[in-house]
Design a protein around this motif. Structure first.
Motif, PDB file in Angstrom:
ATOM      1  N   PRO A  50      15.274  32.919  19.635  1.00  0.00           N
ATOM      2  CA  PRO A  50      16.311  33.331  18.586  1.00  0.00           C
ATOM      3  C   PRO A  50      16.757  34.559  18.682  1.00  0.00           C
ATOM      4  CG  PRO A  50      13.813  33.488  18.081  1.00  0.00           C
ATOM      5  CD  PRO A  50      13.837  33.086  19.495  1.00  0.00           C
ATOM      6  N   ASN A  51      16.355  35.465  19.473  1.00  0.00           N
ATOM      7  CA  ASN A  51      16.577  36.960  19.643  1.00  0.00           C
ATOM      8  C   ASN A  51      17.950  37.220  20.313  1.00  0.00           C
ATOM      9  OD1 ASN A  51      14.047  37.680  18.227  1.00  0.00           O
ATOM     10  ND2 ASN A  51      13.290  37.013  20.199  1.00  0.00           N
ATOM     11  N   ILE A  52      18.463  36.183  20.985  1.00  0.00           N
ATOM     12  CA  ILE A  52      19.674  36.292  21.983  1.00  0.00           C
ATOM     13  C   ILE A  52      21.102  36.513  20.797  1.00  0.00           C
ATOM     14  CG2 ILE A  52      21.243  35.162  23.304  1.00  0.00           C
ATOM     15  CD1 ILE A  52      18.971  33.584  24.682  1.00  0.00           C
ATOM     16  N   VAL A  53      21.677  37.553  21.466  1.00  0.00           N
ATOM     17  CA  VAL A  53      22.886  37.814  20.747  1.00  0.00           C
ATOM     18  C   VAL A  53      24.174  37.397  21.631  1.00  0.00           C
ATOM     19  CG1 VAL A  53      22.146  39.386  19.134  1.00  0.00           C
ATOM     20  CG2 VAL A  53      23.051  40.168  21.455  1.00  0.00           C
ATOM     21  N   SER A  54      23.911  37.054  22.767  1.00  0.00           N
ATOM     22  CA  SER A  54      25.006  36.644  23.695  1.00  0.00           C
ATOM     23  C   SER A  54      24.235  36.305  24.993  1.00  0.00           C
ATOM     24  CB  SER A  54      26.112  37.549  23.997  1.00  0.00           C
ATOM     25  OG  SER A  54      25.570  38.620  24.737  1.00  0.00           O
ATOM     26  N   GLU A  55      24.904  35.295  25.729  1.00  0.00           N
ATOM     27  CA  GLU A  55      24.257  34.851  27.222  1.00  0.00           C
ATOM     28  C   GLU A  55      25.440  34.584  28.112  1.00  0.00           C
ATOM     29  OE1 GLU A  55      21.547  31.507  26.800  1.00  0.00           O
ATOM     30  OE2 GLU A  55      22.906  30.701  25.417  1.00  0.00           O
ATOM     31  N   CYS A  56      25.110  34.726  29.059  1.00  0.00           N
ATOM     32  CA  CYS A  56      26.229  34.719  30.222  1.00  0.00           C
ATOM     33  C   CYS A  56      26.776  33.123  30.320  1.00  0.00           C
ATOM     34  CB  CYS A  56      26.098  34.692  31.689  1.00  0.00           C
ATOM     35  SG  CYS A  56      24.600  33.968  32.353  1.00  0.00           S
TER      36      CYS A  56
END
Length: 120
Positions: free
Chosen positions: A106-112
């Motif tokens: 839930p902490n992700i703000v962006s991913e590749c």
């Protein structure tokens, strides 16, 4: 001495029943004692977004690890990694692209684009 999940101030790492069952089966295939051994979940520098997950089996927790237990599986998380993955859920998924463990963070703000690395 390792910290139990109840002693940690961070949101708990959860593991689905399917992921726990698969990890426990793999631990047994490796002849590791599931009473002391477990799945280590960690974050490392790498990937195009900056951070990536790592998983491996360990025979016991390190002294400063936070230890979680779900469905009989022990999960070890080091203090540096917990800040990035607190509140995550580890799933085991199967599909046309293959099978494997997946971390829902839930902490992700962006991913590749490929989903292999992330930024918090």
């Amino acid at each position: 001495m390792s910290t139990t999940a109840q002693e940690s101030e961070q949101p708990e790492i959860e593991v689905s029943e399917a992921a726990s069952n698969k990890a426990l089966a793999l631990l047994e295939e490796e002849s590791l004692d599931t009473d002391t051994a477990g799945l280590r979940l960690f974050v490392q520098q790498g990937g195009c977004a900056g951070l990536s997950y790592g998983m491996r089996f360990d025979t016991s927790p390190d002294e400063d690890d936070i230890v979680y237990e779900h469905h009989g599986l022990r999960v070890f998380v080091d203090p540096a990694s917990i800040q990035y993955i607190a509140g995550s859920v580890v799933e085991y998924e199967t599909g046309l692209q293959g099978a494997g463990f997946d971390v829902e963070n839930p902490n992700i703000v962006s991913e590749c684009g490929c989903g292999e690395s992330f930024r918090t």
